[in-house]
Scaffold this active site. Sequence first.
Site, short mmCIF file in Angstrom:
data_model
loop_
_atom_site.label_atom_id
_atom_site.label_comp_id
_atom_site.label_asym_id
_atom_site.label_seq_id
_atom_site.Cartn_x
_atom_site.Cartn_y
_atom_site.Cartn_z
N LEU A 78 0.83 -1.19 0.00
CA LEU A 78 0.00 0.00 0.00
C LEU A 78 0.88 1.25 0.00
O LEU A 78 2.00 1.23 0.52
CB LEU A 78 -0.90 0.03 1.24
CG LEU A 78 -1.88 -1.14 1.42
CD1 LEU A 78 -2.70 -0.93 2.69
CD2 LEU A 78 -2.78 -1.31 0.21
N CYS A 79 0.35 2.32 -0.55
CA CYS A 79 1.11 3.57 -0.60
C CYS A 79 0.91 4.34 0.70
O CYS A 79 0.33 5.42 0.76
CB CYS A 79 0.65 4.41 -1.80
SG CYS A 79 1.74 5.80 -2.15
N THR A 80 1.38 3.72 1.79
CA THR A 80 1.35 4.30 3.12
C THR A 80 2.41 3.58 3.95
O THR A 80 2.65 2.38 3.75
CB THR A 80 -0.04 4.14 3.78
OG1 THR A 80 0.02 4.59 5.15
CG2 THR A 80 -0.51 2.70 3.76
#
Length: 442
Positions: A391-393
């Site tokens: 995930l882009c987190t």
Amino acid sequence: MIIRNPNREIALIKKVLGQNQPLTRGSLAGLVKSFVTKNRRSILSIARAHATPFYLFDRQSLDANISRFIAAFARLAPKQNIFYAMKSNPYVPVLKTVVRHGLGLDVSSGTELQLAVNAGAKRIVFNGPGKTAAELGLALKHRSKVTVNLDSFAELKTLGSLAAARKQKIRAGVRLVSTTSHGAWNKFGVPLEQIETFWRTASRYQNISLEGIHFHNSWNANAAPYVETIKTIAAFLKRSPRVRRSLKFIDIGGGFWPYRVDGYYPWLLPAGEIVRTAHAAQKTAASFTDRYYLSESVPLASYAREIKQAVDKHLAPLGDYQYYVEPGRSISYPAFHIVMRIADVKGADYGIADAGTNIVGLDTYEYVYHPLINLTHFGTKEITFELFGSLCTPDDVFGHYCYATKMAAGDVIIIPNQGAYTYNTAQPFIKDVAPVLPLPNR
């Protein structure tokens, strides 16, 4: 400085750091080895045929676990008085498997109630606060199967009015505010000192048959919270003949923690959190004595035995009551496993999986330890390897160690025993929720 009294806070921190914490040290290597021996070949075969990530539904393990629970609690609650808490995993094949074993279902919303009815449940208890008129109306529609554990005087009034208007009768219990918890747990139930008033008020509603007392204590490491509450209820019944004479069931709830399947990291402890936060502020790495600790719990038989002993000593002399239990995670935990691949190895000790932690509801694995197993390059010992999700987190971590000899892109990774509070808390954050595939019987 944001602290009004630094010396006092420093003294408090020193006190916390110096406290001796009861810790369960150990390893889950035996569980891992047994799981791999039994499942490695079939899971690798499935992973070759299907894109990862996915959940594996392990009906065989679920069947065995249900049978273990029934056997453990047989002397306290016959299987028709065991109500699976479906909030832990409402996957329809899980529900149907539970029902096939003769268990009831514990629901806490109208949505769950309809799922339970659709799954063929013969007996249902309806728990939870803030039940709406529509939900209570649905309970009345299925009144032959449903017992409503009322959470407040307002719910009693709503259900009583609906039942009278429809000229329908329904069975009910009342949830007791937990006597062993505090804080946010007080949102549930009616205080003990108001139970007799609740009983008198319920008698005004001729269509409600108030027959039970319900309590629930979560995340119990042993039977002590149940025993304490049983003593409290017994003392109350001795001084309340009205309730004692009309009482038919006591619902003991759930909260039986699975034995030796998971753990937690040192930074979940107060001292560990302080140390980790201090190091993060200084941009340095914290160092702990142990990688993780095992979750405190006892075998199912120990919960059942001690609860039964408390019932026999304190409640049995007061009346011939039925006893209900509401297991959730203790039933569902082995029903699902999570399978993914390593998408990218970015360093000697860290890499990226093709799954994101949205598969379980985000940051679970930052605090809760579950063994990561490399089925492609399996090893009997854990190596240090931080596996991030894709995930882009940054808050997207699956674990910090893995049972492996090495880690390479394309390797199949599994997290076993993920059947509780994962599939049902997953969310389509950045990535879609993973599909569920069946694991054939071995």
